[in-house]
Scaffold this motif. Structure first.
Motif, PDB file in Angstrom:
ATOM      1  N   VAL A  72       0.850  -1.195   0.000  1.00 52.12           N
ATOM      2  CA  VAL A  72       0.000   0.000   0.000  1.00 52.12           C
ATOM      3  C   VAL A  72       0.886   1.246   0.000  1.00 52.12           C
ATOM      4  CG1 VAL A  72      -1.629   1.315   1.420  1.00 52.12           C
ATOM      5  CG2 VAL A  72      -1.926  -1.159   1.148  1.00 52.12           C
ATOM      6  N   SER A  73       0.463   2.280  -0.710  1.00 52.43           N
ATOM      7  CA  SER A  73       1.207   3.541  -0.762  1.00 52.43           C
ATOM      8  C   SER A  73       0.576   4.568   0.174  1.00 52.43           C
ATOM      9  CB  SER A  73       1.217   4.111  -2.188  1.00 52.43           C
ATOM     10  OG  SER A  73       1.891   3.258  -3.085  1.00 52.43           O
ATOM     11  N   ILE A  74       1.376   5.116   1.077  1.00 55.60           N
ATOM     12  CA  ILE A  74       0.929   6.235   1.911  1.00 55.60           C
ATOM     13  C   ILE A  74       1.560   7.501   1.341  1.00 55.60           C
ATOM     14  CG2 ILE A  74       0.947   7.289   4.191  1.00 55.60           C
ATOM     15  CD1 ILE A  74       0.987   4.613   5.445  1.00 55.60           C
ATOM     16  N   ILE A  75       0.719   8.425   0.913  1.00 58.12           N
ATOM     17  CA  ILE A  75       1.197   9.693   0.378  1.00 58.12           C
ATOM     18  C   ILE A  75       1.167  10.706   1.511  1.00 58.12           C
ATOM     19  CG2 ILE A  75       1.010  11.381  -1.479  1.00 58.12           C
ATOM     20  CD1 ILE A  75       1.204   8.470  -2.459  1.00 58.12           C
ATOM     21  N   VAL A  76       2.331  11.246   1.869  1.00 59.78           N
ATOM     22  CA  VAL A  76       2.389  12.212   2.966  1.00 59.78           C
ATOM     23  C   VAL A  76       2.387  13.618   2.397  1.00 59.78           C
ATOM     24  CG1 VAL A  76       3.637  10.580   4.421  1.00 59.78           C
ATOM     25  CG2 VAL A  76       4.920  12.252   3.093  1.00 59.78           C
ATOM     26  N   GLN A 112      12.860  21.411   0.084  1.00 58.76           N
ATOM     27  CA  GLN A 112      11.779  22.290   0.517  1.00 58.76           C
ATOM     28  C   GLN A 112      10.398  21.634   0.521  1.00 58.76           C
ATOM     29  OE1 GLN A 112      11.883  25.979  -1.696  1.00 58.76           O
ATOM     30  NE2 GLN A 112      14.104  26.152  -1.541  1.00 58.76           N
ATOM     31  N   TYR A 113      10.172  20.667  -0.391  1.00 57.24           N
ATOM     32  CA  TYR A 113       8.821  20.143  -0.559  1.00 57.24           C
ATOM     33  C   TYR A 113       8.732  18.618  -0.476  1.00 57.24           C
ATOM     34  CZ  TYR A 113       8.087  24.891  -2.156  1.00 57.24           C
ATOM     35  OH  TYR A 113       8.046  26.269  -2.223  1.00 57.24           O
ATOM     36  N   GLY A 114       9.815  17.972  -0.114  1.00 54.18           N
ATOM     37  CA  GLY A 114       9.789  16.528   0.035  1.00 54.18           C
ATOM     38  C   GLY A 114       9.101  16.106   1.320  1.00 54.18           C
ATOM     39  N   ALA A 115       9.125  14.805   1.576  1.00 60.16           N
ATOM     40  CA  ALA A 115       8.502  14.276   2.794  1.00 60.16           C
ATOM     41  C   ALA A 115       9.260  14.745   4.027  1.00 60.16           C
ATOM     42  CB  ALA A 115       8.484  12.759   2.735  1.00 60.16           C
ATOM     43  N   ASP A 116       8.516  15.158   5.050  1.00 60.30           N
ATOM     44  CA  ASP A 116       9.121  15.571   6.304  1.00 60.30           C
ATOM     45  C   ASP A 116       9.653  14.342   7.041  1.00 60.30           C
ATOM     46  OD1 ASP A 116       9.421  17.673   8.530  1.00 60.30           O
ATOM     47  OD2 ASP A 116       8.309  16.064   9.520  1.00 60.30           O
ATOM     48  N   ALA A 160      12.387   7.903  -3.177  1.00 55.97           N
ATOM     49  CA  ALA A 160      13.100   8.959  -2.455  1.00 55.97           C
ATOM     50  C   ALA A 160      12.118   9.967  -1.846  1.00 55.97           C
ATOM     51  CB  ALA A 160      14.064   9.674  -3.402  1.00 55.97           C
ATOM     52  N   PRO A 161      12.593  10.774  -0.873  1.00 54.57           N
ATOM     53  CA  PRO A 161      11.698  11.689  -0.141  1.00 54.57           C
ATOM     54  C   PRO A 161      10.913  12.655  -1.014  1.00 54.57           C
ATOM     55  CG  PRO A 161      13.804  11.505   0.983  1.00 54.57           C
ATOM     56  CD  PRO A 161      13.958  10.787  -0.318  1.00 54.57           C
ATOM     57  N   GLU A 181      -2.292  10.744  16.006  1.00 53.15           N
ATOM     58  CA  GLU A 181      -1.015  11.429  15.817  1.00 53.15           C
ATOM     59  C   GLU A 181      -0.645  11.603  14.343  1.00 53.15           C
ATOM     60  OE1 GLU A 181       2.139   9.321  17.712  1.00 53.15           O
ATOM     61  OE2 GLU A 181       2.093   7.621  16.339  1.00 53.15           O
ATOM     62  N   LEU A 182      -1.327  10.854  13.443  1.00 53.41           N
ATOM     63  CA  LEU A 182      -1.063  11.007  12.012  1.00 53.41           C
ATOM     64  C   LEU A 182      -1.986  12.031  11.350  1.00 53.41           C
ATOM     65  CD1 LEU A 182      -0.368   7.323  10.862  1.00 53.41           C
ATOM     66  CD2 LEU A 182       1.276   9.154  11.262  1.00 53.41           C
ATOM     67  N   ALA A 183      -2.888  12.603  12.124  1.00 50.77           N
ATOM     68  CA  ALA A 183      -3.808  13.610  11.571  1.00 50.77           C
ATOM     69  C   ALA A 183      -3.019  14.781  11.005  1.00 50.77           C
ATOM     70  CB  ALA A 183      -4.757  14.097  12.666  1.00 50.77           C
ATOM     71  N   GLY A 184      -3.334  15.159   9.770  1.00 51.40           N
ATOM     72  CA  GLY A 184      -2.652  16.285   9.140  1.00 51.40           C
ATOM     73  C   GLY A 184      -1.348  15.924   8.458  1.00 51.40           C
ATOM     74  N   HIS A 185      -0.879  14.695   8.642  1.00 52.44           N
ATOM     75  CA  HIS A 185       0.382  14.278   8.036  1.00 52.44           C
ATOM     76  C   HIS A 185       0.181  13.463   6.749  1.00 52.44           C
ATOM     77  CE1 HIS A 185       3.043  15.511  11.349  1.00 52.44           C
ATOM     78  NE2 HIS A 185       2.080  15.106  12.164  1.00 52.44           N
ATOM     79  N   VAL A 186      -0.965  12.797   6.627  1.00 52.06           N
ATOM     80  CA  VAL A 186      -1.204  11.867   5.521  1.00 52.06           C
ATOM     81  C   VAL A 186      -2.183  12.472   4.526  1.00 52.06           C
ATOM     82  CG1 VAL A 186      -2.096   9.589   4.899  1.00 52.06           C
ATOM     83  CG2 VAL A 186      -0.706   9.866   6.967  1.00 52.06           C
ATOM     84  N   GLU A 187      -1.817  12.445   3.252  1.00 48.36           N
ATOM     85  CA  GLU A 187      -2.671  12.970   2.191  1.00 48.36           C
ATOM     86  C   GLU A 187      -3.581  11.881   1.631  1.00 48.36           C
ATOM     87  OE1 GLU A 187      -1.338  16.329  -0.518  1.00 48.36           O
ATOM     88  OE2 GLU A 187      -1.019  14.567  -1.792  1.00 48.36           O
ATOM     89  N   ALA A 188      -3.032  10.651   1.484  1.00 52.81           N
ATOM     90  CA  ALA A 188      -3.818   9.559   0.908  1.00 52.81           C
ATOM     91  C   ALA A 188      -3.218   8.220   1.296  1.00 52.81           C
ATOM     92  CB  ALA A 188      -3.875   9.683  -0.615  1.00 52.81           C
TER      93      ALA A 188
END
Length: 562
Positions: free
Chosen positions: A43-47, A72-76, A100-101, A145-152
């Motif tokens: 499964v892919s998690i998009i952050v 600047q815009y990669g995964a935190d 990659a990030p 704790e993942l609220a706001g961190h995961v897009e999809a």
């Protein structure tokens, strides 16, 4: 000394619904097939981006380097650490092919049972339309704790997400597209011979649209997204020899296990060969990178993300001829794919997308537009019926063969994406939802199968049309422009909607796609019109002076009910 055990965190936290993850129940309730809880899936998690990406900051000649984008815009890193901890608690592992990030994608592998626990879902196998798919319904939930961190979260469900937008001359209905999804012909059948009332080679289309004589796209790479099918190198060699051109270098890139898998002309091979042959033939000298992925929302998003951040092949333009009505997508999947298109804009990569082949309904009830063509960060490509000879166009009208069940160009108004600033003067019709407003398409080109493209598919000469032909046509034109201008056009919509760019288009003012009619200026059938290529190349040349702004209002009523 005893090993210290980590205290579970995620498992004990309240659960929150991932916004936009809702999937409606299947309407026909197909039969369930047992799904092994021990079966492993990925499964892919998009952050979310480290910081908000504002595409308006990267217009004209402004670009981000790949290194700056990652920074600047990669995964935190903090977000990735949280996901690693979450995965470990639920018995999931980070997949070795996690990119990659800058791709902002974390791939998790584990059993069905563990994914059900981790995301609060129930996965079943459903058998319908002759195939069996893994299905989920309802919403995905996450630890607080993942609220706001995961897009999809994509890949829990593996039903087909999109269809290719090509039509074989003489084929009534959308049989080729159904077959490409594995829901059409059970066995190969005889396809129509290469015949139509009129047909053209891609170079003949390029001449009609005034591509520069002896145009070259040397040094450019055109990326092509494919969700099935494949190509044969022997076919490509034969085809380009027949055109008197050098066979292009074509590289297959595997995404999520997708591969170059040619079979027969009843399959998605027609889409793949049309895309390669049109794009490369109108942009001689360009390299082609084909990104093969499974036809799922996960595969689609991962393919686009892979292409955008591919530093090895480095495409300057990406062509997409697959899509589906906005209503067929979850909001999270649309957000993730649109985010990938925003990243392309920041890196100076243009994305061209077919607007669909089912008229203003897009195959649904009422008026609908096709996604990803409706993303405001791509160049939506509609279709015309073109007649001409040499460099002279005698007629060009909206493609509409609905009366004979042979398709029509997609177009209309998005119910998801708001009206972009650069379309504010284009007289886009009002949306049916408060969130919508983006007008589709932006541009157009020859798409009617009755005036289609001569192509070679699995050894068979066919005439193929559809807006699937228009996306690679425009991708080829952008590749030529990039080579001639010495810099990629990038996110070009704000530029082409300016009043001083209108002369770069042949305004198509006759015909309709069902609910909308063509008229002077932009319309919801053919956008700004078809290209006058030599002028368009100059119009999209990046300028340091380019700034975001509103389009100058054009005269006439651009789109109206038919």
């Amino acid at each position: 000394m005893a090993t210290r055990k980590s205290t579970p965190r995620a498992i004990s936290q309240p659960r929150i619904v991932l916004p936009g993850s809702e999937k409606a129940p299947l309407t026909n309730q197909p039969a369930e097939v047992p799904l092994s809880p021990g079966k492993k899936i990925t499964v892919s998690i998009i952050v979310k981006c480290r910081q908000q990406l504002k595409v308006a900051n990267f217009l004209g000649a402004k670009r981000l380097t790949r290194a700056k984008f990652r920074q600047q815009y990669g995964a935190d890193s903090g977000t990735v650490k949280l996901i690693r901890s979450f995965a470990k608690e639920y018995g999931l592992t980070i997949s070795p092919d996690t990119p990659a990030p800058e791709c902002r994608t974390v791939k998790l592998t584990g059993t069905v049972a563990n994914f059900e626990r981790a995301f609060g879902v129930t996965l079943t196998h459903r058998s319908f339309q002759g195939n069996t798919y893994r299905v989920r319904e309802g919403s995905i939930t996450l630890p607080a704790e993942l609220a706001g961190h995961v897009e999809a979260v994509l890949g829990l469900d593996n039903r087909p997400q999109a269809e290719p937008h090509f039509r074989i001359a003489g084929e009534r209905g959308n049989a080729a597209a159904r077959a490409a999804q594995g829901t059409g012909f059970a066995t190969p059948h005889a396809l129509p011979a290469a015949s139509a009332s009129t047909s053209y080679t891609p170079p003949q289309i390029a001449q009609l649209y005034q591509f520069p004589a002896n145009a070259t796209a040397k040094g450019q790479t055109i990326g092509i997204i494919e969700l099935g099918g494949g190509y044969r190198t022997t076919d490509l060699a034969s085809y380009f020899k027949s055109l008197g051109q050098t066979t292009p270098k074509v590289t297959a890139v595997s995404v999520d296990g997708g591969k170059n898998s040619p079979s027969n002309a009843n399959s998605a091979d027609g889409e793949v060969m049309l895309d390669i042959e049109v794009a490369a033939a109108v942009a001689p000298g360009a390299n082609i990178a084909v990104y093969f992925a499974p036809n799922t929302d996960q595969g689609f998003v991962d393919a686009v993300t892979t292409a955008v951040h591919d530093s090895a092949n480095n495409p300057s333009v990406i062509s997409i001829s697959w899509g589906s009505a906005e209503a067929n997508w979850t909001q999270q999947a649309m957000t993730a794919l649109d985010s990938a298109c925003q990243a392309a804009a920041a890196l100076g990569i243009t994305i061209t997308v077919a607007a669909g082949d089912n008229g203003s309904t897009d195959g649904g009830t009422g008026n609908n537009v096709d996604f990803p063509a409706s993303s405001p960060h791509v160049l939506g490509c509609g279709g015309t019926k073109l007649e001409g000879n040499g460099s002279t166009i005698s007629s060009e009208v909206v493609w509409n063969e609905l009366s004979s069940n042979e398709g029509a160009t997609g177009g209309g108004v998005s119910n998801v994406f708001a009206l972009p600033t650069w379309q504010t003067g284009a007289n886009v019709p009002k949306p049916t939802t408060s969130a919508g407003g983006r007008g589709v398409p932006d541009v157009a080109g020859n798409a009617d199968p009755s005036t289609g493209y001569n192509v070679l598919v699995d050894g068979q000469s066919l005439v193929i049309g559809g807006t699937s032909a228009v996306a690679p046509l425009w991708a080829g034109l952008i590749a030529v422009a990039n080579a001639q201008n010495g810099k990629s056009a990038g996110f070009l919509q704000p530029q082409i909607y300016k009043a001083n760019s209108q002369s770069a288009f042949r305004d198509v003012t006759s015909g309709n796609n069902g609910a909308f009619s063509a008229g002077p200026g932009w319309d919801a059938c053919t956008g700004l019109g078809s290209p006058i290529a030599n002028r368009l190349i100059a119009a999209v040349a990046p300028s340091k002076a380019s700034k975001p702004g509103r389009q100058t209002k054009t005269s006439g009523k651009s789109a109206r009910p038919a």
